[in-house]
Structures are given as C-alpha cells and as structure tokens.
Design a protein around this motif. Structure first.
Motif, PDB file in Angstrom:
ATOM      1  N   GLY A 142      -5.879  -1.961   4.112  1.00 31.07           N
ATOM      2  CA  GLY A 142      -5.636  -3.328   3.641  1.00 31.07           C
ATOM      3  C   GLY A 142      -5.549  -3.448   2.125  1.00 31.07           C
ATOM      4  N   SER A 144      -2.992  -1.711   0.369  1.00 33.41           N
ATOM      5  CA  SER A 144      -1.628  -1.194   0.159  1.00 33.41           C
ATOM      6  C   SER A 144      -1.547   0.332  -0.054  1.00 33.41           C
ATOM      7  CB  SER A 144      -0.898  -1.969  -0.944  1.00 33.41           C
ATOM      8  OG  SER A 144      -1.302  -1.556  -2.199  1.00 33.41           O
ATOM      9  N   GLY A 146      -1.514   2.438   2.399  1.00 38.27           N
ATOM     10  CA  GLY A 146      -0.571   2.855   3.435  1.00 38.27           C
ATOM     11  C   GLY A 146       0.866   2.680   2.966  1.00 38.27           C
ATOM     12  N   THR A 147       1.129   1.548   2.309  1.00 34.21           N
ATOM     13  CA  THR A 147       2.484   1.274   1.816  1.00 34.21           C
ATOM     14  C   THR A 147       2.874   2.288   0.728  1.00 34.21           C
ATOM     15  OG1 THR A 147       2.245  -1.041   2.375  1.00 34.21           O
ATOM     16  CG2 THR A 147       3.942  -0.523   0.766  1.00 34.21           C
TER      17      THR A 147
END
Ligand SMILES: CC(C)(COP(=O)(O)OP(=O)(O)OC[C@H]1O[C@@H](n2cnc3c(N)ncnc32)[C@H](O)[C@@H]1OP(=O)(O)O)[C@@H](O)C(=O)NCCC(=O)NCCS
Length: 215
Positions: A142, A144, A146-147
């Motif tokens: 949560g 970012s 992962g992004t």
C-alpha cells in the motif's frame, strides 16, 4: 527502499516471502506445515530465468519480488512442457509426504481444470507472452512499492522485446474491478471461479483472473 535485480543470495528470502504470502497475500502456514513443496512452485523461475527477477530491498532485507518468465518468447515448447510436467509431478510426489489433504485437494483441482480445458472451458492465457508473479511482505504494502517494482520489470521486459505481458492473480469478488492490475494498465483476459482455496475459505467466491497488458 530500492529496487534492484535479483542476486543468487536472495533465493532463501524469495522462497520465504513466497511462503509468507502464498495464501492470497497471507501465510501458507495456515494451510500447510512444510514450505518445501510450496517453494517448488517457483523453482523454475529461480533456476531458468534469474535475470528476469527483481526485488525490493529495505534496510538490507528483501521485502518483495517480481518473478518473470519471458522465456515463452523463445518458443522453446519442449522445454516449457518438461518444466510444466515436472511442476505437476510435485502433486503426485507430495501425496506420499506431508500435508496430504491440502495437496490432494490441489491435485483434484488441477485435474478438473485440465478436463475443462479439453472442452474449451478452461482458464486462458495469451500465447507468445511473458508473465510475472509479484509478492510483497505485508509491512510494505500500500506504499506503491508494488507499482515501482512492476514499472522496473515492465521497462526491462520491453527492452527484451516482450510485446505482451500477463499475470494470474486470485481475486475475491470484491476486488475484481478496481485493483492493482487495472490501476497499472492491465485488462482482464480471462476469469474463472475457482475452488482452489475451498479448504481454507469454504463458500467464499474466489476467482482466478488472467490480467494482460501490452508493452
Ligand atoms: C498486490 C501487491 C503486489 C500490490 O503492491 P502494493 O505496493 O501494495 O500496491 P500499490 O501501493 O502500488 O497500490 C495499492 C493498490 O493495490 C491494490 N491492491 C492491494 N492488494 C491487492 C490485491 N491483493 N490484489 C489486487 N489489488 C490489490 C489496491 O487497489 C491498492 O489501492 P488502495 O491502497 O487505494 O486500496 C501487494 O499488495 C501484494 O504483494 N499483495 C499480496 C500478494 C498478492 O496479492 N500478489 C499478487 C498475486 S500475483
């Protein structure tokens, strides 16, 4: 936090994260006692294409990863079939070892999926495409990470000549529409209702979704 390419010494950390996140982001220890067989599921990524793995590192610790396989682009079908057969063999092998109930159920589910695919009702994945798996430890979700990890991997895959990339993800009915994948430009390619987690989540509506994005 920084994103970097995989190094051989990261292998144990990746296997651990894979176990700690394997049950739709939660620990597999709720379902099985031994991580050994579970880690066979990612063996081929670590063995055959380590250059397509990226990790997120925080305070010297690996806290997340993307495992990529662009190999299908090379259309080495025989090798891919051998890899897939070996993966499936682990189910049979496991029947005489630990966590029998869990693995027997997985074997049953694979057979059902295979039979459905013979009648054109199976799960579909795009041809001649690369694919990825992504998992982060709960403490870094949560924010970012992962992004960022995904963008780094997609940049790499594009440079390697990949045109289409896909990812398979178990999704609950409530996060089918607005989620990590759709926010990052992926579209649903196929979707099936699955009983893969029925032992742990009886009666819950869970879908296996193939998300696809062009590069
Ligand atoms: C899915 C995951 C990689 C996203 O990475 P992240 O750094 O947490 O995501 P970002 O911060 O870049 O984006 C956050 C958005 O992702 C979405 N998201 C979170 N968990 C998700 C999940 N399990 N599936 C789909 N989307 C998810 C939410 O829309 C979230 O937005 P919100 O914070 O406004 O609710 C990470 O949460 C994770 O590893 N989850 C557990 C394992 C998993 O589901 N892996 C994917 C299967 S291959």
């Amino acid at each position: 936090m920084f994103i970097r390419q995989y190094r051989q010494e990261d292998r144990k950390a990746i296997e651990r994260i894979n176990f700690e996140t394997g049950f739709m982001g939660e620990s597999m220890n709720k379902l099985i006692s031994s991580p050994r067989l579970w880690s066979l599921g990612i063996k081929h990524y670590l063995d055959y294409e380590p250059e397509s793995i990226f990790v997120a590192e925080e305070n010297g610790q690996v806290v997340g990863y993307i495992l990529g396989l662009l190999e299908e682009l090379k259309t080495d079908k025989k090798k891919m079939m051998a890899v897939s057969a070996l993966r499936n063999l682990r189910f049979l092998y496991s029947l005489i070892l630990e966590d029998k109930i869990f693995w027997l159920d997985k074997l049953k589910e694979s057979i059902i999926l295979f039979i459905k695919s013979l009648f054109g009702r199976g799960f579909k994945e795009p041809k001649n495409a690369g694919h990825l798996h992504i998992n982060l430890l709960p403490s870094v979700r949560g924010k970012s990470v992962g992004t960022q990890l995904l963008n780094r991997f997609l940049e790499y895959a594009k440079k390697k000549g990949t045109k289409i990339i896909f990812a398979n993800s178990y999704q609950r009915a409530e996060n089918l529409k607005d989620n990590f994948w759709t926010r990052n430009g992926f579209k649903e390619y196929s979707k099936i209702k699955t009983d893969f987690w029925r032992l742990a989540l009886p009666g819950k509506e869970i879908y296996l979704v193939c998300y696809v994005r062009s590069l």
